[in-house]
Write a protein that holds these residues in place. Structure first.
Motif, PDB file in Angstrom:
ATOM      1  N   ALA A   1      -1.031   6.965   4.797  1.00 58.42           N
ATOM      2  CA  ALA A   1       0.498   6.715   4.902  1.00 58.42           C
ATOM      3  C   ALA A   1       0.792   5.585   5.934  1.00 58.42           C
ATOM      4  O   ALA A   1       1.675   4.594   5.727  1.00 58.42           O
ATOM      5  N   ALA A   2       0.146   5.774   7.119  1.00 50.90           N
ATOM      6  CA  ALA A   2       0.394   4.801   8.299  1.00 50.90           C
ATOM      7  C   ALA A   2      -0.027   3.142   7.654  1.00 50.90           C
ATOM      8  O   ALA A   2       0.661   2.221   8.212  1.00 50.90           O
ATOM      9  N   ALA A   3      -0.792   3.249   6.813  1.00 49.37           N
ATOM     10  CA  ALA A   3      -1.406   1.990   6.335  1.00 49.37           C
ATOM     11  C   ALA A   3      -0.686   1.420   5.155  1.00 49.37           C
ATOM     12  O   ALA A   3      -0.754   0.544   4.558  1.00 49.37           O
ATOM     13  N   GLY A   4       0.495   2.321   4.641  1.00 48.89           N
ATOM     14  CA  GLY A   4       1.326   1.786   3.700  1.00 48.89           C
ATOM     15  C   GLY A   4       0.927   2.407   2.569  1.00 48.89           C
ATOM     16  O   GLY A   4       1.486   2.041   1.316  1.00 48.89           O
ATOM     17  N   ASP A   5       0.175   3.266   2.191  1.00 52.24           N
ATOM     18  CA  ASP A   5      -0.169   3.926   1.055  1.00 52.24           C
ATOM     19  C   ASP A   5       0.849   4.649   0.392  1.00 52.24           C
ATOM     20  O   ASP A   5       1.371   5.681   0.998  1.00 52.24           O
ATOM     21  N   ASP A   6       1.398   4.315  -0.733  1.00 47.85           N
ATOM     22  CA  ASP A   6       2.677   4.860  -1.326  1.00 47.85           C
ATOM     23  C   ASP A   6       2.212   6.593  -1.927  1.00 47.85           C
ATOM     24  O   ASP A   6       3.102   7.287  -1.666  1.00 47.85           O
ATOM     25  N   ARG A   7       0.991   6.805  -2.358  1.00 46.63           N
ATOM     26  CA  ARG A   7       0.679   8.197  -2.678  1.00 46.63           C
ATOM     27  C   ARG A   7       0.694   9.021  -1.533  1.00 46.63           C
ATOM     28  O   ARG A   7       1.389   9.986  -1.398  1.00 46.63           O
ATOM     29  N   ALA A   8       0.135   8.550  -0.315  1.00 50.67           N
ATOM     30  CA  ALA A   8       0.113   9.455   0.702  1.00 50.67           C
ATOM     31  C   ALA A   8       1.260   9.425   1.449  1.00 50.67           C
ATOM     32  O   ALA A   8       1.774  10.808   1.877  1.00 50.67           O
TER      33      ALA A   8
END
Length: 300
Positions: A214-221
């Motif tokens: 999520a911190a890397a911008g992953d939409d699913r996370a």
């Protein structure tokens, strides 16, 4: 100024995987230790007794102990409370003994007599007290609920990975990171591992993968974390509504304490719902057991 012998209390925070125990003299912690779980419900009476013995010995023994308070997961019935009370009383003859659900430790550790505690770690639960009444929501365990817990977050990542596999899609970045973190070769291996490693603590420890993605911008996370925050906020609101209480709200548990993005999302969700005085617990929950043990000393 006290001139006589110190008043000694032992305090225990009993979780599913470990027991954090401290010795307090006149309210000041002078020794602490961590042993295996003394959870009577999940480990059994014999194992719980062994772990209590180890903790008491490491804290200087039973001699002179005037009170003992244990906050424990799994004490959901009067019978479960009584089993743990008996174990403590047998080991600490003459001491005032108390047992509460571990959710009760959070408000006490925060120095509060009333308010709401919201916990997200391996499991998820909310508990609150007002005017002598208390209410709990969630805490059903990983098989029945615990939405928003570390276990749930990791399980949702696995469900997405397996759903993609069913549709013949190339594994998404979150799925690949989960495969790597679990030290398996492919997405389908996660399915086998999930059922052969059924320990919820193992999977809760994989939740960090979702937060890193999520911190890397992953939409699913990000979506999984948003759903976790919504579920946890709903637990807090359930307790708040039943007690007619708007706060304060104390956030605790490994996932809420160590994942600020989850904390921020919960604050954003709760702000328009009128919940105020939100803060993260800054001390170990066992300090709440010390405070409650001191209350036993006062009444003894």
């Amino acid at each position: 100024m006290r001139t006589g012998p110190s008043e000694v209390a032992l305090a225990f925070d009993i979780g599913g995987s470990k027991t954090h125990a401290v010795r307090a003299e006149d309210g000041i912690v002078v020794a602490e230790t961590v042993v295996g779980s003394a959870n009577v419900s999940s480990r059994g009476v014999e194992e719980a007794g062994r772990q209590l013995d180890a903790a008491i010995e490491r804290l200087g023994g039973a001699r002179g102990v005037a009170a003992a308070l244990a906050g424990s997961a799994g004490v959901d019935t009067p019978a479960a409370v009584r089993r743990l009370e008996i174990l403590l009383a047998e080991r600490l003859p003459g001491a005032a003994v108390g047992v509460v659900h571990d959710t009760h430790l959070i408000l006490a550790a925060a120095g509060l007599d009333e308010g709401i505690a919201l916990i997200s770690g391996t499991g998820a639960v909310a508990w609150g007290r007002r005017n002598g009444d208390d209410v709990r929501a969630g805490g059903w365990g990983h098989l029945l609920g615990d939405e928003g817990s570390g276990y749930w977050v990791a399980r949702e990542a696995l469900r997405w990975a397996l759903r993609d596999n069913d549709h013949g899609r190339v594994p998404a970045p979150l799925s690949r990171r989960m495969v790597e973190d679990c030290e398996v070769d492919a997405v389908l291996d996660l399915h086998d591992l999930f059922y052969t490693r059924a320990d919820p603590h193992f999977w809760a420890r994989r939740a960090h993968v979702v937060f890193e993605c999520a911190a890397a911008g992953d939409d699913r996370a990000i979506e999984i974390i948003d759903l976790a925050a919504e579920s946890l906020a709903d637990l807090a609101c359930t307790v708040a509504d039943r007690l007619g209480l708007a706060g304060p709200l104390v956030l605790a548990g490994g996932q809420l304490v160590h994942q600020p993005v989850l904390e921020r999302r919960i604050r954003e969700i709760l702000a328009p719902r009128g919940i105020t005085g939100i803060r993260v617990l800054e001390v170990a929950p066992v300090h709440g057991a010390v405070r409650l043990a001191n209350s036993l000393l006062s009444a003894h």
